[in-house]
Design a protein around this motif. Structure first.
Motif, PDB file in Angstrom:
ATOM      1  N   ALA A   1      -1.806  -7.894  -0.596  1.00 50.94           N
ATOM      2  CA  ALA A   1      -1.183  -9.425   0.120  1.00 50.94           C
ATOM      3  C   ALA A   1      -0.228  -8.496   0.415  1.00 50.94           C
ATOM      4  O   ALA A   1       0.249  -8.969   1.599  1.00 50.94           O
ATOM      5  CB  ALA A   1      -1.573 -10.822   0.177  1.00 50.94           C
ATOM      6  N   ARG A   2       0.528  -8.363  -0.406  1.00 51.34           N
ATOM      7  CA  ARG A   2       1.697  -7.660  -0.268  1.00 51.34           C
ATOM      8  C   ARG A   2       1.626  -6.215  -0.417  1.00 51.34           C
ATOM      9  O   ARG A   2       3.228  -5.085  -0.798  1.00 51.34           O
ATOM     10  CB  ARG A   2       2.565  -8.072  -1.401  1.00 51.34           C
ATOM     11  N   GLU A   3       0.375  -5.572  -0.175  1.00 54.32           N
ATOM     12  CA  GLU A   3       0.669  -4.626  -0.040  1.00 54.32           C
ATOM     13  C   GLU A   3       1.175  -3.297  -0.912  1.00 54.32           C
ATOM     14  O   GLU A   3       1.993  -1.920  -1.272  1.00 54.32           O
ATOM     15  CB  GLU A   3       1.739  -3.633   1.128  1.00 54.32           C
ATOM     16  N   ILE A   4       0.837  -4.634  -2.174  1.00 56.05           N
ATOM     17  CA  ILE A   4       0.857  -2.980  -3.879  1.00 56.05           C
ATOM     18  C   ILE A   4      -1.128  -3.281  -4.408  1.00 56.05           C
ATOM     19  O   ILE A   4      -1.136  -4.209  -4.392  1.00 56.05           O
ATOM     20  CB  ILE A   4       1.512  -3.994  -4.436  1.00 56.05           C
ATOM     21  N   ASP A   5      -1.382  -1.388  -4.488  1.00 56.89           N
ATOM     22  CA  ASP A   5      -2.109  -2.069  -5.548  1.00 56.89           C
ATOM     23  C   ASP A   5      -2.563  -2.064  -6.758  1.00 56.89           C
ATOM     24  O   ASP A   5      -1.810  -0.602  -7.492  1.00 56.89           O
ATOM     25  CB  ASP A   5      -2.577  -0.537  -4.896  1.00 56.89           C
ATOM     26  N   LYS A   6      -2.565  -2.884  -7.386  1.00 54.09           N
ATOM     27  CA  LYS A   6      -2.571  -2.976  -8.767  1.00 54.09           C
ATOM     28  C   LYS A   6      -3.714  -3.420  -9.717  1.00 54.09           C
ATOM     29  O   LYS A   6      -4.540  -4.384  -9.041  1.00 54.09           O
ATOM     30  CB  LYS A   6      -1.216  -4.023  -9.256  1.00 54.09           C
ATOM     31  N   PHE A   7      -5.038  -2.824 -10.254  1.00 52.57           N
ATOM     32  CA  PHE A   7      -6.219  -2.774 -10.394  1.00 52.57           C
ATOM     33  C   PHE A   7      -6.221  -4.191 -11.683  1.00 52.57           C
ATOM     34  O   PHE A   7      -4.938  -3.896 -12.132  1.00 52.57           O
ATOM     35  CB  PHE A   7      -6.850  -1.900 -11.447  1.00 52.57           C
TER      36      PHE A   7
END
Ligand code: ZN
Length: 72
Positions: free
Chosen positions: A18-24
């Motif tokens: 949602a904060r435009e961070i791609d974190k697996f």
């Protein structure tokens, strides 16, 4: 000796997404939950699937109405 290796699906953290961070997300086998090392997100597979289903639906809805609605 053979050991059951469960394939764990990788998901991107909905909260970070949602904060435009791609974190697996990391997977906690004991709790059978995914958790994020970056934020405090914790969720079951169903929660994450639900989030992305809702997200896709919302996106699709926007795509389905490319023109401004009729004026009244
Ligand atoms: Zn996160």
């Amino acid at each position: 000796m053979s050991k059951d290796i469960k394939t764990v699906k990788l998901y991107v953290c909905p909260s970070c997404f949602a904060r435009e961070i791609d974190k697996f997300l990391s997977y906690d086998e004991e709790a059978e939950e995914y958790y994020c090392r970056r934020c405090c997100y914790v969720g079951k597979v169903e929660d994450i699937e639900e989030f992305y289903a809702a997200y896709k639906k919302a996106k699709y809805k926007d795509m389905a109405k490319p023109y401004p609605s009729e004026k009244y």
